[in-house]
Design an enzyme around this catalytic site. Structure first.
Site, PDB file in Angstrom:
ATOM      1  N   GLY A  12       0.814  -1.217   0.000  1.00  0.00           N
ATOM      2  CA  GLY A  12       0.000   0.000   0.000  1.00  0.00           C
ATOM      3  C   GLY A  12       0.844   1.263   0.000  1.00  0.00           C
ATOM      4  O   GLY A  12       0.511   2.241   0.669  1.00  0.00           O
ATOM      5  N   ALA A  13       1.915   1.247  -0.799  1.00  0.00           N
ATOM      6  CA  ALA A  13       2.895   2.345  -0.740  1.00  0.00           C
ATOM      7  C   ALA A  13       2.716   3.360  -1.867  1.00  0.00           C
ATOM      8  O   ALA A  13       3.606   4.163  -2.130  1.00  0.00           O
ATOM      9  CB  ALA A  13       4.314   1.775  -0.760  1.00  0.00           C
ATOM     10  N   VAL A  63      -3.128  -6.921  -1.842  1.00  0.00           N
ATOM     11  CA  VAL A  63      -2.763  -7.843  -0.765  1.00  0.00           C
ATOM     12  C   VAL A  63      -4.003  -8.305  -0.007  1.00  0.00           C
ATOM     13  O   VAL A  63      -5.019  -7.616   0.045  1.00  0.00           O
ATOM     14  CB  VAL A  63      -1.706  -7.266   0.202  1.00  0.00           C
ATOM     15  CG1 VAL A  63      -0.459  -6.848  -0.523  1.00  0.00           C
ATOM     16  CG2 VAL A  63      -2.275  -6.148   1.044  1.00  0.00           C
ATOM     17  N   TYR A 155     -12.430  -2.523  11.105  1.00  0.00           N
ATOM     18  CA  TYR A 155     -11.105  -1.898  11.222  1.00  0.00           C
ATOM     19  C   TYR A 155     -10.527  -2.104  12.621  1.00  0.00           C
ATOM     20  O   TYR A 155      -9.361  -2.483  12.767  1.00  0.00           O
ATOM     21  CB  TYR A 155     -11.239  -0.412  10.882  1.00  0.00           C
ATOM     22  CG  TYR A 155      -9.939   0.336  10.788  1.00  0.00           C
ATOM     23  CD1 TYR A 155      -9.055   0.093   9.740  1.00  0.00           C
ATOM     24  CD2 TYR A 155      -9.602   1.301  11.723  1.00  0.00           C
ATOM     25  CE1 TYR A 155      -7.859   0.794   9.633  1.00  0.00           C
ATOM     26  CE2 TYR A 155      -8.420   2.008  11.620  1.00  0.00           C
ATOM     27  CZ  TYR A 155      -7.555   1.759  10.583  1.00  0.00           C
ATOM     28  OH  TYR A 155      -6.376   2.461  10.485  1.00  0.00           O
ATOM     29  N   LYS A 159      -7.185  -4.174  13.435  1.00  0.00           N
ATOM     30  CA  LYS A 159      -5.992  -3.528  13.997  1.00  0.00           C
ATOM     31  C   LYS A 159      -5.654  -4.094  15.378  1.00  0.00           C
ATOM     32  O   LYS A 159      -4.481  -4.227  15.725  1.00  0.00           O
ATOM     33  CB  LYS A 159      -6.184  -2.007  14.040  1.00  0.00           C
ATOM     34  CG  LYS A 159      -6.219  -1.354  12.649  1.00  0.00           C
ATOM     35  CD  LYS A 159      -4.970  -1.657  11.823  1.00  0.00           C
ATOM     36  CE  LYS A 159      -4.809  -0.698  10.650  1.00  0.00           C
ATOM     37  NZ  LYS A 159      -3.651  -1.042   9.792  1.00  0.00           N
TER      38      LYS A 159
HETATM   39  N1  LIG Z   1      -3.503   8.066   8.499  1.00  0.00           N
HETATM   40  C1  LIG Z   1      -3.564   7.742   9.781  1.00  0.00           C
HETATM   41  O1  LIG Z   1      -3.642   8.608  10.673  1.00  0.00           O
HETATM   42  C2  LIG Z   1      -3.528   6.310  10.204  1.00  0.00           C
HETATM   43  C3  LIG Z   1      -3.747   6.025  11.550  1.00  0.00           C
HETATM   44  C4  LIG Z   1      -3.683   4.712  11.970  1.00  0.00           C
HETATM   45  C5  LIG Z   1      -3.386   3.711  11.068  1.00  0.00           C
HETATM   46  N2  LIG Z   1      -3.187   4.001   9.756  1.00  0.00           N
HETATM   47  C6  LIG Z   1      -2.861   2.888   8.879  1.00  0.00           C
HETATM   48  O2  LIG Z   1      -1.750   3.206   8.059  1.00  0.00           O
HETATM   49  C7  LIG Z   1      -1.872   2.534   6.798  1.00  0.00           C
HETATM   50  C8  LIG Z   1      -1.787   3.545   5.664  1.00  0.00           C
HETATM   51  O3  LIG Z   1      -2.806   4.502   5.840  1.00  0.00           O
HETATM   52  P1  LIG Z   1      -2.877   5.869   5.001  1.00  0.00           P
HETATM   53  O4  LIG Z   1      -3.475   6.867   5.915  1.00  0.00           O
HETATM   54  O5  LIG Z   1      -1.563   6.131   4.346  1.00  0.00           O
HETATM   55  O6  LIG Z   1      -3.990   5.473   3.919  1.00  0.00           O
HETATM   56  P2  LIG Z   1      -4.139   5.839   2.365  1.00  0.00           P
HETATM   57  O7  LIG Z   1      -5.545   5.546   2.034  1.00  0.00           O
HETATM   58  O8  LIG Z   1      -3.601   7.207   2.119  1.00  0.00           O
HETATM   59  O9  LIG Z   1      -3.180   4.778   1.655  1.00  0.00           O
HETATM   60  C9  LIG Z   1      -3.461   3.398   1.658  1.00  0.00           C
HETATM   61  C10 LIG Z   1      -2.915   2.786   0.390  1.00  0.00           C
HETATM   62  O10 LIG Z   1      -3.169   1.378   0.436  1.00  0.00           O
HETATM   63  C11 LIG Z   1      -3.576   0.974  -0.874  1.00  0.00           C
HETATM   64  N3  LIG Z   1      -4.342  -0.275  -0.753  1.00  0.00           N
HETATM   65  C12 LIG Z   1      -5.609  -0.451  -0.294  1.00  0.00           C
HETATM   66  N4  LIG Z   1      -5.942  -1.748  -0.327  1.00  0.00           N
HETATM   67  C13 LIG Z   1      -4.866  -2.417  -0.835  1.00  0.00           C
HETATM   68  C14 LIG Z   1      -4.592  -3.785  -1.109  1.00  0.00           C
HETATM   69  N5  LIG Z   1      -5.495  -4.751  -0.863  1.00  0.00           N
HETATM   70  N6  LIG Z   1      -3.382  -4.098  -1.614  1.00  0.00           N
HETATM   71  C15 LIG Z   1      -2.455  -3.144  -1.862  1.00  0.00           C
HETATM   72  N7  LIG Z   1      -2.664  -1.839  -1.625  1.00  0.00           N
HETATM   73  C16 LIG Z   1      -3.847  -1.481  -1.110  1.00  0.00           C
HETATM   74  C17 LIG Z   1      -4.391   2.122  -1.406  1.00  0.00           C
HETATM   75  O11 LIG Z   1      -4.480   2.075  -2.831  1.00  0.00           O
HETATM   76  C18 LIG Z   1      -3.595   3.326  -0.881  1.00  0.00           C
HETATM   77  O12 LIG Z   1      -2.622   3.758  -1.811  1.00  0.00           O
HETATM   78  C19 LIG Z   1      -3.190   1.766   6.869  1.00  0.00           C
HETATM   79  O13 LIG Z   1      -2.950   0.450   7.312  1.00  0.00           O
HETATM   80  C20 LIG Z   1      -3.959   2.527   7.918  1.00  0.00           C
HETATM   81  O14 LIG Z   1      -4.961   1.746   8.507  1.00  0.00           O
HETATM   82  C21 LIG Z   1      -3.258   5.282   9.296  1.00  0.00           C
END
Ligand SMILES: NC(=O)c1ccc[n+]([C@@H]2O[C@H](COP(=O)([O-])OP(=O)(O)OC[C@H]3O[C@@H](n4cnc5c(N)ncnc54)[C@H](O)[C@@H]3O)[C@@H](O)[C@H]2O)c1
Length: 300
Positions: A12-13, A63, A155, A159
């Site tokens: 998910g990068a 994934v 979620y 988590k």
């Molecule tokens: N932003 C926050 O404050 C926050 C807080 C707690 C946890 N998180 C966790 O951090 C991680 C990234 O979050 P973010 O805020 O950057 O989200 P985001 O939505 O900006 O990015 C997530 C990325 O994952 C990709 N993705 C989704 N499903 C996928 C799959 N099955 N296979 C491959 N790629 C996939 C998406 O296309 C997207 O580019 C997540 O696990 C999220 O739950 C984020």
């Protein structure tokens, strides 16, 4: 922090936190597989890393499944010869309160976060074993998995489950030299833009404008603020850090506790409901636990 010679996968990068992790790992010298189901975005991130002098390839598997996890790991081995670091970051939200939560939304969230972490972690650990020696599993949790998070049934379950995986895998893999930790991030990405009050800050962060110092001190900043923790955990310097859930956001780093009993009372012959009712107010009530978030501002 030198990661030269190491090979990392970040799922998910293509954007958000995952992009920041991939970019920072590459800047520290690691070769990186940039996974995202949006392959075009992943290509852009990989191209940016290469343009800055780093090594990266894009990979577009969604994934969740075993096949996707094996494809991501196979890409690392094919392109860079080995795998040292797996960052399971891919994520998706489908927020609804409990009664309105549809099966398909619950399943997609669990499939991506929990099953995706399981399958990618398993594929990476198998590769570490095949290479001989250990590696780094860096799993991405959330404050929502540590405490209540309104509207996030699938979620929060995922988590919280991921931190469960951390503890069990840390125990199982310790002898092989593999460390397993959860990063509990908070950052201004599109994922938190729908939280009341955060949309404006996300826009500010996207425009590259500075985040106010009081917001940063309260644990909310940009993805780039979280990435150094991932680089540290990937490094040899963090060889002794395993089984932990480490919070990162803005100017803050924190260590989360693991659950433990806060009170236990033994009653010979066992507890009856009446005995419980009598003892509860004095023996147990004072120890009941908070389940709502306290100081954590973001709930992504
Ligand atoms: N932003 C926050 O404050 C926050 C807080 C707690 C946890 N998180 C966790 O951090 C991680 C990234 O979050 P973010 O805020 O950057 O989200 P985001 O939505 O900006 O990015 C997530 C990325 O994952 C990709 N993705 C989704 N499903 C996928 C799959 N099955 N296979 C491959 N790629 C996939 C998406 O296309 C997207 O580019 C997540 O696990 C999220 O739950 C984020």
């Amino acid at each position: 922090m030198q990661l030269s010679g190491k090979v990392a996968v970040v799922t998910g990068a293509g954007r958000g936190l995952g992009r920041a992790y991939a970019t920072a790992l590459a800047a520290a010298g690691a070769a990186v597989v940039v996974n995202d189901l949006d392959l075009e975005l992943a290509e852009e991130v990989a191209a940016g890393i290469r343009a800055a002098g780093g090594a990266a390839v894009a990979e577009g598997s969604p994934v969740g499944s075993t096949e996707a996890a094996e494809a991501v790991v196979a890409t690392a081995v094919r392109e860079f010869g080995r795998l040292d670091v797996m960052v399971t970051n891919a994520g998706v939200l489908r927020d609804r309160t409990l009664v309105k939560m549809a099966d398909k939304d619950f399943d997609l969230v669990v499939q991506t976060h929990l099953r995706g972490t399981f399958t990618c972690g398993r594929a990476a650990a198998a590769q570490f074993r095949e290479q001989g020696g250990g590696g780094r599993l860096i799993l991405i949790g959330s404050p929502a998995g540590q405490r209540a998070s309104f509207g996030q049934t699938g979620y929060t379950a995922s988590k919280a489950g991921i931190v469960g995986l951390v503890r069990t895998w840390a125990a199982e893999l310790q002898r092989s030299g593999t460390t397993v930790n959860a990063v509990i991030p908070v950052a201004l990405t599109r994922m938190v833009a729908t939280i009341p009050g955060l949309a404006e800050l996300v826009e500010r962060a996207d425009r590259g404008e500075p985040i106010p110092a009081d917001v940063r001190a309260n644990g909310l900043g940009t993805p780039d603020d979280v990435a150094p923790l991932v680089v540290f955990l990937a490094s040899d310097e963090a060889a002794g850090v395993t089984g932990q859930a480490i919070g990162a956001g803005g100017d803050r780093i924190s260590i989360w506790s693991h659950p433990s009993e806060v009170v236990a009372e033994v009653r010979e012959g066992g507890w009856t409901a009446d005995a419980l009712a009598e003892a509860f107010p004095t023996t147990f009530q004072p120890h009941l636990q908070a389940f709502l978030p306290d100081t954590v501002p973001g709930q992504g």
